[in-house]
Design an enzyme around this catalytic site. Structure first.
Site, PDB file in Angstrom:
ATOM      1  N   THR A  74     -30.960  65.788 -63.442  1.00 20.53           N
ATOM      2  CA  THR A  74     -31.567  64.520 -63.534  1.00 20.53           C
ATOM      3  C   THR A  74     -31.290  63.882 -64.673  1.00 20.53           C
ATOM      4  O   THR A  74     -30.866  62.534 -64.719  1.00 20.53           O
ATOM      5  CB  THR A  74     -32.962  64.765 -63.574  1.00 20.53           C
ATOM      6  OG1 THR A  74     -33.738  65.493 -62.470  1.00 20.53           O
ATOM      7  CG2 THR A  74     -33.826  63.560 -63.711  1.00 20.53           C
ATOM      8  N   ASN A 157     -30.636  68.766 -50.447  1.00 19.92           N
ATOM      9  CA  ASN A 157     -31.462  69.806 -50.774  1.00 19.92           C
ATOM     10  C   ASN A 157     -32.618  70.105 -49.663  1.00 19.92           C
ATOM     11  O   ASN A 157     -33.042  71.286 -49.782  1.00 19.92           O
ATOM     12  CB  ASN A 157     -32.300  69.430 -51.892  1.00 19.92           C
ATOM     13  CG  ASN A 157     -32.679  67.856 -52.020  1.00 19.92           C
ATOM     14  OD1 ASN A 157     -32.103  66.991 -51.910  1.00 19.92           O
ATOM     15  ND2 ASN A 157     -34.079  68.004 -52.200  1.00 19.92           N
ATOM     16  N   GLN A 185     -26.413  70.919 -54.961  1.00 20.88           N
ATOM     17  CA  GLN A 185     -26.858  72.012 -53.963  1.00 20.88           C
ATOM     18  C   GLN A 185     -25.458  72.805 -53.450  1.00 20.88           C
ATOM     19  O   GLN A 185     -25.606  73.844 -52.809  1.00 20.88           O
ATOM     20  CB  GLN A 185     -27.507  71.505 -52.820  1.00 20.88           C
ATOM     21  CG  GLN A 185     -29.134  70.949 -53.061  1.00 20.88           C
ATOM     22  CD  GLN A 185     -29.959  72.296 -53.675  1.00 20.88           C
ATOM     23  OE1 GLN A 185     -29.566  73.229 -53.069  1.00 20.88           O
ATOM     24  NE2 GLN A 185     -31.194  71.816 -54.230  1.00 20.88           N
ATOM     25  N   SER A 205     -26.406  71.264 -61.564  1.00 20.81           N
ATOM     26  CA  SER A 205     -27.840  71.745 -62.115  1.00 20.81           C
ATOM     27  C   SER A 205     -27.515  73.607 -62.427  1.00 20.81           C
ATOM     28  O   SER A 205     -26.953  73.942 -61.131  1.00 20.81           O
ATOM     29  CB  SER A 205     -28.794  71.469 -61.371  1.00 20.81           C
ATOM     30  OG  SER A 205     -29.921  71.827 -61.858  1.00 20.81           O
ATOM     31  N   HIS A 207     -30.069  75.662 -62.608  1.00 19.51           N
ATOM     32  CA  HIS A 207     -31.054  76.500 -61.878  1.00 19.51           C
ATOM     33  C   HIS A 207     -30.930  76.708 -60.468  1.00 19.51           C
ATOM     34  O   HIS A 207     -31.701  77.559 -59.862  1.00 19.51           O
ATOM     35  CB  HIS A 207     -32.565  76.174 -62.563  1.00 19.51           C
ATOM     36  CG  HIS A 207     -33.092  74.973 -62.091  1.00 19.51           C
ATOM     37  ND1 HIS A 207     -33.977  74.774 -60.779  1.00 19.51           N
ATOM     38  CD2 HIS A 207     -32.611  73.601 -62.224  1.00 19.51           C
ATOM     39  CE1 HIS A 207     -34.097  73.642 -60.555  1.00 19.51           C
ATOM     40  NE2 HIS A 207     -33.562  72.788 -61.106  1.00 19.51           N
ATOM     41  N   THR A 244     -28.467  68.217 -80.506  1.00 17.33           N
ATOM     42  CA  THR A 244     -28.138  69.710 -80.514  1.00 17.33           C
ATOM     43  C   THR A 244     -28.144  70.335 -79.460  1.00 17.33           C
ATOM     44  O   THR A 244     -28.944  70.265 -78.508  1.00 17.33           O
ATOM     45  CB  THR A 244     -28.819  70.340 -81.684  1.00 17.33           C
ATOM     46  OG1 THR A 244     -28.976  69.624 -82.870  1.00 17.33           O
ATOM     47  CG2 THR A 244     -28.583  71.832 -81.868  1.00 17.33           C
ATOM     48  N   CYS A 338     -42.459  68.880 -54.236  1.00 16.79           N
ATOM     49  CA  CYS A 338     -43.017  67.763 -54.838  1.00 16.79           C
ATOM     50  C   CYS A 338     -43.560  68.124 -56.042  1.00 16.79           C
ATOM     51  O   CYS A 338     -44.275  68.948 -56.034  1.00 16.79           O
ATOM     52  CB  CYS A 338     -43.821  66.939 -53.821  1.00 16.79           C
ATOM     53  SG  CYS A 338     -44.931  65.822 -54.493  1.00 16.79           S
TER      54      CYS A 338
HETATM   55  N1  PLP Z   1     -30.082  66.854 -56.813  1.00 17.89           N
HETATM   56  C1  PLP Z   1     -30.435  67.688 -56.095  1.00 17.89           C
HETATM   57  C2  PLP Z   1     -29.422  67.688 -54.849  1.00 17.89           C
HETATM   58  C3  PLP Z   1     -31.451  68.367 -56.269  1.00 17.89           C
HETATM   59  O1  PLP Z   1     -31.747  69.355 -55.450  1.00 17.89           O
HETATM   60  C4  PLP Z   1     -31.895  68.638 -57.503  1.00 17.89           C
HETATM   61  C5  PLP Z   1     -33.099  69.470 -57.857  1.00 17.89           C
HETATM   62  O2  PLP Z   1     -33.722  69.588 -57.002  1.00 17.89           O
HETATM   63  C6  PLP Z   1     -31.565  67.525 -58.590  1.00 17.89           C
HETATM   64  C7  PLP Z   1     -30.568  66.781 -58.126  1.00 17.89           C
HETATM   65  C8  PLP Z   1     -32.220  67.648 -59.956  1.00 17.89           C
HETATM   66  O3  PLP Z   1     -31.845  68.792 -60.474  1.00 17.89           O
HETATM   67  P1  PLP Z   1     -32.707  69.325 -61.927  1.00 17.89           P
HETATM   68  O4  PLP Z   1     -33.704  69.836 -61.447  1.00 17.89           O
HETATM   69  O5  PLP Z   1     -31.637  70.042 -62.787  1.00 17.89           O
HETATM   70  O6  PLP Z   1     -32.690  67.836 -62.773  1.00 17.89           O
END
Ligand code: PLP
Length: 392
Positions: A74, A157, A185, A205, A207, A244, A338
């Site tokens: 994000t 996603n 993704q 990302s 996670h 940092t 959501c």
């Molecule tokens: N873009 C896509 C396609 C995602 O699925 C997600 C997370 O759901 C994001 C961006 C945002 O990632 P983050 O959770 O690291 O902000």
């Protein structure tokens, strides 16, 4: 009461932390030191960050010098969606942002562009960006006002639909535009090469691949072309991102990348389960008789991430199905996760022309690399019960 084993089939929302990521985070958290300090502890912290940068770069087979760590995708999206790009000693003005209608909200909101500067492009009913609409929009773009920027996701996603990013890059570059690819993704779920995407800026990302939450990255195709920093502060991340560094999270991300580099081929094989799940869902609904409609699988006619299935059985509400599945120990999502925890209409399925009833029933299953057949079997058995209840 005996606690039943749970089956987590929601990897596109967030993947469970990998053991190797946890271990490297614990190690990094126990070390003192700020990576900007010159003493022993500072140098050790710097080494941890640079090791993670190399691991990520090696996984995506690109230059470590072009990687900027952020607090997640994000932040990365808000950073790269910038109306000003620094190019060596001068600045390039970007006057308009063109987005696919099925983008993740962090891209769809357009970063630092004003609402008037954003144009949303349609997709076809399979979720593929309408390339003619893109070409037509760029054709009429006012080049005197500034250059265009286009942002698309590699893989969606919610549906797993994969965009033809190379083709989109060709069209974008033909009109002197910059291309941002949301690669969140795709990472760890399909092989790809950064060069082949043709993207100028990519966002990632941690996670979604079993690294910790709250860390991600930007990749610059050309280190001399960089969006204006979003976070101004110290000179961290080579003056691209002040603040940092979150060393433990970065270390965990790096460890997850190392693991995926080793296991990508094996993991992708696990995903072949998805096709047999879809076939059996079809059979379950057919055998339930006339009371039950056949499932609609969103984006099935296109290339999709192998781990993702987004489907809807008209008449069965996602909220009801999700609750029944959850009680049965199975975690899946409805359309998209959501932030408020409520199930709401999916803008992705809406852009694909799904009906209200189809959207209300949209369930997303996203398999992971730790998946064995058991989760799939439990999911199918639970779904059979839900359908049986409806048919009765
Ligand atoms: N873009 C896509 C396609 C995602 O699925 C997600 C997370 O759901 C994001 C961006 C945002 O990632 P983050 O959770 O690291 O902000």
């Amino acid at each position: 009461m005996v606690q039943q084993a749970r089956h987590y089939l929601d990897y596109n929302a967030s993947a469970p932390l990998l053991d190797c990521a946890r271990e490297s985070m614990i190690k990094a958290m126990s070390d003192a030191g700020n990576a900007s300090s010159v003493h022993f502890e500072g140098r050790a912290a710097r080494k941890t960050i640079e090791k993670a940068r190399s691991s990520f770069a090696s996984f995506i087979d690109f230059k470590a010098t072009n990687v900027i760590f952020t607090s997640g995708a994000t932040e990365a999206a808000n950073h790269v969606l910038s109306p000003v790009i620094r190019a060596g000693g001068h600045e390039i003005k970007i006057s308009r942002l063109y987005l696919g209608a099925t983008e993740h909200p962090c891209v769809l909101q357009g970063g630092r562009f004003s609402k008037e500067q954003i144009e949303i492009l349609p997709t076809n009913h399979n979720g593929i960006l309408d390339i003619h609409a893109l070409e037509a929009a760029l054709e009429t773009h006012d080049a005197h006002a500034g250059q265009p920027m286009v942002a698309v996701q590699f893989a969606n996603n919610e549906t797993g639909v994969i965009q033809p990013v190379k083709k989109i890059a060709e069209v974008t570059h033909k009109y002197d535009g910059f291309l941002v690819v949301d690669t969140v993704q795709a990472l760890g779920k399909m092989p790809f090469s950064i060069e082949d995407t043709g993207a100028d800026f990519l966002i990632f990302s941690s996670h979604k691949i079993g690294g910790p939450q709250g860390v991600g990255a930007i990749v610059l195709r050309d280190a001399l072309l960089s969006p204006m920093p979003l976070l101004n502060g110290g000179g961290q991340e080579n003056y691209h991102r002040g603040g940092t560094e979150n060393i433990a999270a970065i270390a965990g991300f790096g460890a997850a990348c190392e693991w995926h580099k080793e296991n990508l081929t094996k993991n992708i094989k696990i995903f072949s389960l998805r096709d047999s799940i879809e076939e059996r869902l079809d059979t379950i609904c057919r055998e339930a008789g006339n009371e039950i409609a056949q499932p609609v699988f969103f984006g099935k006619a296109e290339n999709r991430l192998g781990n993702t299935s987004c489907f809807s059985v008209p008449g069965i509400k996602a909220e009801t199905a999700l609750m029944a599945l959850d009680l049965d120990g199975i975690s899946v999502s409805s359309g998209s996760a959501c932030s408020s925890g409520k199930v709401k209409k999916s803008h992705v399925l809406e852009a694909m022309g799904a009906s209200d009833e189809e959207m209300q029933g949209a369930v997303r299953l996203s398999l992971g690399w730790q998946e064995d057949n058991l989760g799939a079997e439990r999911f199918l058995a639970a779904w059979k019960t839900i359908v049986g209840r409806m048919a009765a």
